[in-house]
Design an enzyme around this catalytic site. Structure first.
Site, mmCIF file in Angstrom:
data_model
loop_
_atom_site.group_PDB
_atom_site.id
_atom_site.type_symbol
_atom_site.label_atom_id
_atom_site.label_comp_id
_atom_site.label_asym_id
_atom_site.label_seq_id
_atom_site.Cartn_x
_atom_site.Cartn_y
_atom_site.Cartn_z
ATOM 1 N N ASP A 269 7.750 5.978 1.724
ATOM 2 C CA ASP A 269 7.384 6.991 2.719
ATOM 3 C C ASP A 269 7.330 6.400 4.121
ATOM 4 O O ASP A 269 7.393 5.170 4.295
ATOM 5 C CB ASP A 269 6.035 7.644 2.353
ATOM 6 C CG ASP A 269 4.958 6.622 1.986
ATOM 7 O OD1 ASP A 269 5.129 5.421 2.287
ATOM 8 O OD2 ASP A 269 3.944 7.017 1.399
ATOM 9 N N ASP B 36 -7.389 10.617 -2.908
ATOM 10 C CA ASP B 36 -7.193 12.009 -3.353
ATOM 11 C C ASP B 36 -6.143 12.118 -4.461
ATOM 12 O O ASP B 36 -5.746 13.220 -4.829
ATOM 13 C CB ASP B 36 -6.808 12.907 -2.159
ATOM 14 C CG ASP B 36 -5.436 12.557 -1.555
ATOM 15 O OD1 ASP B 36 -4.802 11.576 -2.009
ATOM 16 O OD2 ASP B 36 -5.006 13.271 -0.630
#
Ligand code: PGA
Length: 260
Positions: A67, A136
């Site tokens: 990413d 998360d």
């Protein structure tokens, strides 16, 4: 099939990960490595550099990052292109052209995502992908709600991720809002996944990822669908497993032919 290995600390995990990665890549005519960023892969990169920097076979290595932030100026020290240059490319003795990242420039982002997918496919696919996990439950920047079949695309970062990453910037406002990330489907195409989790703040996420339901709400749980996953967890991150004793027993008693 996941193998979950609980180790004393991230240094031991880094050595095991480096050993598994190098064993997998070293005999390939065209080895392809999947890179991660953040603090998690640091000990793995250090161990890889100690064991293999400058070796001849590395000339054939290609690597793809998971990413990149969208919209940071070229050369920004916290862009993942710069982080990987400092932490992996130069210490390993690679040239920058060997390592591709999804481009985070604002022009042509959607074409860039498709081109990145094509570049991975053209390389023959990723032999081994290093993964961290967000608090998360994200992998790459696939935030909760990401499609389990997603491909490389632009995403909006979760507020919790921006807060977690604010430590790398001088303020929360400077953390980009958008990113471009390999999708969960892209990650699943890699032939071997090495998922690393260190620290008590990762305990809930890693337990949910490997023991909870497979769900877009906890994107890392998609690794349960992969045939070859190695999960390396330090003691503080291992406190929330329901089956921690079993993982320890299984690792201590693994068959001779089993390896990471
Ligand atoms: P960290 O981030 O390695 O900096 O903890 C992991 C991630 O967000 O994937």
């Amino acid at each position: 099939m996941a193998e979950i290995v609980i180790v004393p600390d991230d240094q031991v995990a880094g050595e095991l990960a480096a050993e598994a990665i190098l064993r997998r890549l070293i005999d390939q005519p065209e080895p392809v490595l999947g890179l991660a960023t953040g603090s998690t892969p640091t000990s793995t990169y250090h161990a890889m550099v100690r064991r293999a920097a400058g070796q001849d076979w590395l000339k054939n290595l290609k690597a793809f990052a998971l990413d990149e932030y969208v919209g940071l100026p070229d050369g920004h020290p916290e862009s993942y292109a710069e982080v990987l240059r400092r932490e992996f490319i130069e210490p390993m003795g690679l040239v920058p052209e060997q390592v591709m990242l999804p481009p985070g420039g604002l022009d042509g982002l959607s074409t860039a995502a498709a081109q990145y997918e094509a570049a991975i496919a053209d390389s023959g696919g990723i032999d081994v992908q290093i993964l961290g996990i967000g608090t998360d439950g994200h992998i790459g920047f696939n935030e909760p709600g990401s499609s389990l079949g997603s491909r490389t695309r632009v995403k909006t970062l979760a507020e919790s991720t921006r807060r977690d990453n604010a430590r790398f910037f001088s303020s929360l406002d400077e953390v980009p809002v958008h990113c471009i990330t390999q999708g969960l489907g892209t990650v699943l195409d890699s032939r071997h996944l090495i998922l690393l989790a260190f620290g008590a703040h990762k305990a809930d996420a890693i337990a949910a990822a490997v023991e909870g339901p497979v769900s877009a709400s906890l994107p890392a749980s998609v690794v349960q669908l992969h045939p070859h996953v190695t999960v390396l967890v330090d003691e503080p991150a291992a406190t929330k497993f329901n089956h921690g004793d079993y993982y320890r027993f299984a690792y201590a008693n693994k068959f001779e032919w089993q390896h990471l």
